[in-house]
Design a protein around this motif. Structure first.
Motif, PDB file in Angstrom:
ATOM      1  N   UNK A  46       0.708  -1.067  -0.015  1.00  0.00           N
ATOM      2  CA  UNK A  46      -0.035  -0.021  -0.092  1.00  0.00           C
ATOM      3  C   UNK A  46       0.813   1.219   0.044  1.00  0.00           C
ATOM      4  N   UNK A  47       0.472   2.254  -0.771  1.00  0.00           N
ATOM      5  CA  UNK A  47       1.031   3.633  -0.672  1.00  0.00           C
ATOM      6  C   UNK A  47      -0.072   4.477  -0.100  1.00  0.00           C
ATOM      7  N   UNK A  48       0.094   4.807   0.979  1.00  0.00           N
ATOM      8  CA  UNK A  48      -0.980   5.603   1.666  1.00  0.00           C
ATOM      9  C   UNK A  48      -0.483   7.029   1.946  1.00  0.00           C
ATOM     10  N   UNK A  49      -1.099   7.845   1.172  1.00  0.00           N
ATOM     11  CA  UNK A  49      -0.944   9.164   1.141  1.00  0.00           C
ATOM     12  C   UNK A  49      -1.839   9.768   2.132  1.00  0.00           C
ATOM     13  N   UNK A  50      -1.331  10.726   2.938  1.00  0.00           N
ATOM     14  CA  UNK A  50      -2.148  11.564   4.137  1.00  0.00           C
ATOM     15  C   UNK A  50      -2.171  12.949   3.852  1.00  0.00           C
ATOM     16  N   UNK A  51      -3.447  13.446   3.513  1.00  0.00           N
ATOM     17  CA  UNK A  51      -3.463  14.997   3.253  1.00  0.00           C
ATOM     18  C   UNK A  51      -3.130  15.746   4.536  1.00  0.00           C
ATOM     19  N   UNK A  52      -3.157  15.296   5.712  1.00  0.00           N
ATOM     20  CA  UNK A  52      -2.763  16.024   6.786  1.00  0.00           C
ATOM     21  C   UNK A  52      -3.541  17.127   7.244  1.00  0.00           C
ATOM     22  N   UNK A  53      -4.977  16.936   7.172  1.00  0.00           N
ATOM     23  CA  UNK A  53      -5.910  17.826   7.554  1.00  0.00           C
ATOM     24  C   UNK A  53      -7.045  16.945   7.169  1.00  0.00           C
ATOM     25  N   UNK A  54      -8.184  17.430   7.624  1.00  0.00           N
ATOM     26  CA  UNK A  54      -9.465  16.923   7.953  1.00  0.00           C
ATOM     27  C   UNK A  54     -10.590  17.460   6.834  1.00  0.00           C
ATOM     28  N   UNK A  55     -11.077  16.921   5.858  1.00  0.00           N
ATOM     29  CA  UNK A  55     -12.015  17.340   4.841  1.00  0.00           C
ATOM     30  C   UNK A  55     -13.484  16.631   5.468  1.00  0.00           C
ATOM     31  N   UNK A  56     -14.312  17.091   4.858  1.00  0.00           N
ATOM     32  CA  UNK A  56     -15.675  16.546   4.808  1.00  0.00           C
ATOM     33  C   UNK A  56     -15.856  15.295   4.225  1.00  0.00           C
ATOM     34  N   UNK A  57     -16.304  14.206   4.698  1.00  0.00           N
ATOM     35  CA  UNK A  57     -16.255  12.819   4.164  1.00  0.00           C
ATOM     36  C   UNK A  57     -17.373  12.008   4.491  1.00  0.00           C
ATOM     37  N   UNK A  58     -17.968  11.192   3.763  1.00  0.00           N
ATOM     38  CA  UNK A  58     -18.990  10.399   4.030  1.00  0.00           C
ATOM     39  C   UNK A  58     -18.397   8.842   3.420  1.00  0.00           C
ATOM     40  N   UNK A  59     -17.264   8.794   2.912  1.00  0.00           N
ATOM     41  CA  UNK A  59     -16.586   7.569   2.720  1.00  0.00           C
ATOM     42  C   UNK A  59     -15.190   7.275   2.901  1.00  0.00           C
ATOM     43  N   UNK A  60     -14.937   6.232   3.652  1.00  0.00           N
ATOM     44  CA  UNK A  60     -13.834   6.186   4.638  1.00  0.00           C
ATOM     45  C   UNK A  60     -13.077   4.917   4.145  1.00  0.00           C
ATOM     46  N   UNK A  61     -11.732   4.903   4.382  1.00  0.00           N
ATOM     47  CA  UNK A  61     -10.985   3.904   4.062  1.00  0.00           C
ATOM     48  C   UNK A  61     -11.674   2.779   5.146  1.00  0.00           C
ATOM     49  N   UNK A  62     -11.845   1.579   4.418  1.00  0.00           N
ATOM     50  CA  UNK A  62     -12.556   0.469   5.055  1.00  0.00           C
ATOM     51  C   UNK A  62     -11.922  -0.528   5.607  1.00  0.00           C
ATOM     52  N   UNK A  63     -10.486  -0.381   5.686  1.00  0.00           N
ATOM     53  CA  UNK A  63      -9.524  -1.463   6.464  1.00  0.00           C
ATOM     54  C   UNK A  63      -8.510  -0.590   7.335  1.00  0.00           C
ATOM     55  N   UNK A  64      -7.933  -1.458   8.198  1.00  0.00           N
ATOM     56  CA  UNK A  64      -6.647  -0.995   8.973  1.00  0.00           C
ATOM     57  C   UNK A  64      -5.661  -1.552   8.145  1.00  0.00           C
ATOM     58  N   UNK A  65      -4.603  -0.959   7.760  1.00  0.00           N
ATOM     59  CA  UNK A  65      -3.306  -1.578   7.203  1.00  0.00           C
ATOM     60  C   UNK A  65      -2.756  -2.708   7.909  1.00  0.00           C
ATOM     61  N   UNK A  66      -2.578  -2.207   9.280  1.00  0.00           N
ATOM     62  CA  UNK A  66      -1.814  -3.123  10.228  1.00  0.00           C
ATOM     63  C   UNK A  66      -2.667  -4.093  10.555  1.00  0.00           C
ATOM     64  N   UNK A  67      -4.002  -4.070  10.767  1.00  0.00           N
ATOM     65  CA  UNK A  67      -4.645  -5.049  11.121  1.00  0.00           C
ATOM     66  C   UNK A  67      -5.029  -6.233   9.998  1.00  0.00           C
ATOM     67  N   UNK A  68      -5.094  -5.628   8.659  1.00  0.00           N
ATOM     68  CA  UNK A  68      -4.929  -6.508   7.546  1.00  0.00           C
ATOM     69  C   UNK A  68      -3.797  -7.073   7.163  1.00  0.00           C
ATOM     70  N   UNK A  69      -2.741  -7.270   8.133  1.00  0.00           N
ATOM     71  CA  UNK A  69      -1.619  -7.721   7.789  1.00  0.00           C
ATOM     72  C   UNK A  69      -0.321  -7.104   7.016  1.00  0.00           C
ATOM     73  N   UNK A  70      -0.612  -5.893   7.102  1.00  0.00           N
ATOM     74  CA  UNK A  70       0.486  -5.261   6.276  1.00  0.00           C
ATOM     75  C   UNK A  70       1.363  -4.355   7.464  1.00  0.00           C
ATOM     76  N   UNK A  71       2.720  -4.070   7.010  1.00  0.00           N
ATOM     77  CA  UNK A  71       3.559  -3.650   7.638  1.00  0.00           C
ATOM     78  C   UNK A  71       4.205  -2.344   7.258  1.00  0.00           C
TER      79      UNK A  71
END
Length: 136
Positions: A89-114
């Motif tokens: 996974x290449x996860x880019x973080x905007x480092x701010x909060x935007x309005x959202x109604x759709x969210x990332x539906x998994x946690x990389x660490x919990x899904x087995x990614x390091x």
């Protein structure tokens, strides 16, 4: 495939059927990461790349078409359904909060990614972006 994703501080990805934001230098980083390999995107995402690079591969089923080692830039969930195919996974973080109604539906660490690396860089529209690289 390698999933490339953008999230805000609350893991938001989209609002009202649209991406939260976009950044020219983030796209340049994605193209550098892809090199000459295909960069798979949805037709909606392809509109960000103008002019379109030769390796840009827009397709409605882009999440299924990306092969091993190929980057798949996804702007909308659901994504948990394709994690069995993802090598990284290449996860880019905007480092701010935007309005959202759709969210990332998994946690990389919990899904087995390091998490293997983190780097901050300046974007064209964002003062500070963070790129996190995960592997399985």
């Amino acid at each position: 495939m390698i999933l490339a994703l953008c999230v805000d501080d609350k893991n938001g990805m989209a609002f009202n059927g649209r991406r939260q934001s976009m950044d020219r230098l983030l796209r340049a980083d994605l193209l550098t990461a892809a090199g000459e390999s295909p960069l798979w995107v949805s037709p909606y995402t392809a509109k960000q790349f103008d002019p379109a690079p030769a390796n840009l591969c827009p397709a409605e089923d882009f999440l299924l078409r990306a092969g091993p080692g190929e980057i798949c830039f996804a702007e909308f969930p659901p994504l948990a359904q394709v994690l069995d195919r993802a090598e990284g996974i290449l996860l880019y973080r905007w480092n701010r909060t935007y309005p959202a109604d759709q969210y990332l539906d998994f946690d990389p660490a919990a899904a087995g990614f390091r998490l293997v690396s983190t780097a901050d860089f300046s974007g064209s529209s964002h003062k500070n972006l963070t790129k996190e690289v995960y592997t399985k």
